[in-house]
Write a protein that holds these residues in place. Structure first.
Motif, short mmCIF file in Angstrom:
data_model
loop_
_atom_site.label_atom_id
_atom_site.label_comp_id
_atom_site.label_asym_id
_atom_site.label_seq_id
_atom_site.Cartn_x
_atom_site.Cartn_y
_atom_site.Cartn_z
N LEU A 359 0.83 -1.21 0.00
CA LEU A 359 0.00 0.00 0.00
C LEU A 359 0.86 1.26 0.00
O LEU A 359 0.48 2.28 -0.58
CB LEU A 359 -0.93 0.00 1.21
CG LEU A 359 -1.99 -1.11 1.27
CD1 LEU A 359 -2.90 -0.90 2.48
CD2 LEU A 359 -2.82 -1.16 0.00
N SER A 363 -0.35 3.97 -2.71
CA SER A 363 -1.03 5.23 -2.36
C SER A 363 -0.63 5.70 -0.97
O SER A 363 -0.89 5.01 0.02
CB SER A 363 -2.55 5.02 -2.42
OG SER A 363 -3.23 6.10 -1.84
N VAL A 366 -3.95 6.32 1.25
CA VAL A 366 -4.62 5.21 1.92
C VAL A 366 -3.86 4.80 3.18
O VAL A 366 -4.46 4.47 4.21
CB VAL A 366 -4.79 4.00 0.96
CG1 VAL A 366 -3.47 3.35 0.62
CG2 VAL A 366 -5.72 2.95 1.58
N ASP A 369 -4.63 7.49 5.88
CA ASP A 369 -6.00 7.32 6.39
C ASP A 369 -6.11 6.10 7.30
O ASP A 369 -6.78 6.14 8.34
CB ASP A 369 -6.99 7.18 5.23
CG ASP A 369 -7.17 8.48 4.45
OD1 ASP A 369 -6.68 9.52 4.94
OD2 ASP A 369 -7.78 8.44 3.37
N ILE A 386 -12.42 2.96 3.33
CA ILE A 386 -11.15 3.64 3.01
C ILE A 386 -10.42 2.91 1.89
O ILE A 386 -9.93 3.52 0.93
CB ILE A 386 -10.26 3.74 4.27
CG1 ILE A 386 -10.88 4.70 5.29
CG2 ILE A 386 -8.85 4.20 3.90
CD1 ILE A 386 -10.20 4.67 6.64
N LEU A 387 -10.34 1.60 2.01
CA LEU A 387 -9.64 0.81 0.99
C LEU A 387 -10.34 0.91 -0.35
O LEU A 387 -9.70 1.07 -1.40
CB LEU A 387 -9.56 -0.66 1.44
CG LEU A 387 -8.68 -0.96 2.66
CD1 LEU A 387 -8.87 -2.40 3.12
CD2 LEU A 387 -7.21 -0.70 2.34
N ASN A 390 -9.92 4.38 -2.09
CA ASN A 390 -8.55 4.69 -2.51
C ASN A 390 -7.97 3.71 -3.53
O ASN A 390 -7.04 4.06 -4.26
CB ASN A 390 -7.62 4.73 -1.29
CG ASN A 390 -7.78 5.98 -0.47
OD1 ASN A 390 -7.26 7.04 -0.81
ND2 ASN A 390 -8.53 5.88 0.62
#
Length: 432
Positions: A359, A363, A366, A369, A386-387, A390
């Protein structure tokens, strides 16, 4: 309750022992339990015989064995065996585990007590039951099972059974226990480890391949180098996450092939060592059981609900179960993110598994967050939101190991990269 004198009961125990292989104490206990519940002695004897008799059980070949069989008999040769200490009800227990073979195949076995079994013993396992362990058939020898060592010079030796038919690398599958093949040493590393005697030793590991596929290997003794073409027989096949890898051990015969005498072999060596990494299509993988080091480009379509925060062992990086590592027990651990997503490349779809290190490449947002929500002890639904917001619609280039088992097709991701221009992929996803 029918009263039975001690001397009379002993006579009945001897009669039962002539027909079944059960010790005096167990027979006595079972008879007394039945008599206690007003079962007549003669009927109690018949019940004990029915319960413990396996005289009518047919001796099965290994290729006839399936999971969840009970009361079966098996004859075979001990191919591998080792003692293992486990804990049952928090008490240490020494068991014997290994591989049993006959002329039809191989299976794992577990003796739930210490035995005197050694490799190459010809044995008769009686009244055993089966299950599946690590996706392989496992024969369990329990308290009511019996082991009889026999002498049979006509039955193939351990080495003869292990010397299986030659296959290409791609034809070697997780159901195999041993392999005979040839290939090019593509990668080679030497690592140090501490053996069971506390001595520092070195082992080699790497990849061996031909023009059909490649497989990882491990070996304590290895006198070859990258680019060597080798022939090997009786290599043991271990499984890790349903993926096979080769163990070159004391039973393995391995030799270098002189490539200069064969133009085809010289070309094979050149092609394999200089092979470029090409992007595969999922439609080409559907008939494979596994494939190492595959490269796939596709778009994330969906985040699966089982995604979320998990705890991992510092020692082996495996996920904890019930706050314990299956290998190391109660250990220091750390938080990671488990993301199970569906990746589509236009020819098919596959499940992929990503973690925090992936991850961080995909991003920054992500990751930020998720770290905020971790501190806030957020709900599972919020993590999925969230996943999804993003990651869904992002195009990825992923490298990893493909597995196609009886449950699902998935890719164990090793590396990931993100093409710079995501605009077209996002638009295609939004308007498709």
């Amino acid at each position: 309750m029918e009263k039975v004198k001690s001397g009379e009961l002993k006579k009945h125990i001897e009669e039962i022992k002539e027909k079944i292989e059960l010790n005096d104490c167990d027979i006595k206990r079972e008879l007394e339990d039945l008599i206690k519940y007003r079962v007549p002695l003669e009927e109690a004897k018949k019940t004990v015989l029915r319960k413990n008799s396996f005289a009518g059980s047919r001796t099965k070949n290994i290729d006839e064995i399936e999971p969840n069989m009970k009361g079966i008999n098996i004859v075979g040769r001990i191919i591998k065996t080792q003692k293992k200490e486990i804990k049952v009800n928090n008490k240490p227990l020494i068991i014997d585990v290994g591989v049993l073979g006959d002329e039809t195949g191989f299976c794992q076995f577990t003796c739930w007590y210490k035995t005197s079994l050694v490799e190459d013993d010809y044995v008769h396992f009686k009244n055993v039951f089966t299950n599946k362990w690590d996706n392989r058939i496992n024969v369990n020898v329990g308290k009511k099972s019996f082991i009889r060592k026999k002498s049979n010079n006509q039955f193939p030796t351990k080495q003869k059974l292990m010397n299986v038919k030659k296959k290409s690398i791609a034809e070697i599958i997780p159901d195999d226990f041993f392999a005979t093949s040839k290939g090019i040493i593509l990668q080679l590393f030497h690592r140090k480890f501490i053996d069971e005697n506390g001595t520092e030793s070195t082992y080699a590991e790497g990849f061996i391949g031909d023009n059909t596929a490649k497989l990882p290997f491990k070996s304590k003794i290895f006198n070859f180098d990258i680019g060597d073409l080798v022939y090997f027989s009786s290599a043991f096949i271990e499984l890790d996450d349903d993926l096979p890898y080769l163990i070159f051990d004391k039973n393995t015969k391995i030799s270098k092939i002189d490539q200069e005498k064969d133009e085809k072999l010289k070309k094979l060596r050149y092609d394999m060592v200089n092979k470029t990494h090409e992007i595969a299509q999922l439609s080409d993988l559907v008939h494979r059981i596994y494939f190492y080091d595959v490269l796939i480009e596709g778009t994330i379509l969906y985040i699966k609900p089982e995604s979320g925060f998990i705890r991992k062992c510092f020692e082996c990086n495996k996920q904890l179960e019930a706050n314990k590592c299956n290998i190391h027990g109660v250990v220091e651990n750390y938080t990671d993110i488990y993301v199970k997503a569906v990746l589509d490349d236009g020819t098919g779809a596959i499940n992929i598994v990503l973690d925090l290190k992936h991850l961080e490449i995909i991003s920054d947002k992500v990751v930020t967050d998720l770290k905020v929500e971790l501190n806030n002890d957020c709900s599972k639904d919020e993590i999925i939101r969230i996943l999804t917001s993003n990651l869904v619609g992002i195009n990825l280039l992923v490298n990893g190991n493909f597995v196609n088992n009886s449950y699902e097709k998935f890719l164990i991701v090793e590396g990931v990269s993100v093409p710079q221009d995501q605009t077209d992929y996002k638009l295609n996803y939004l308007y498709s």
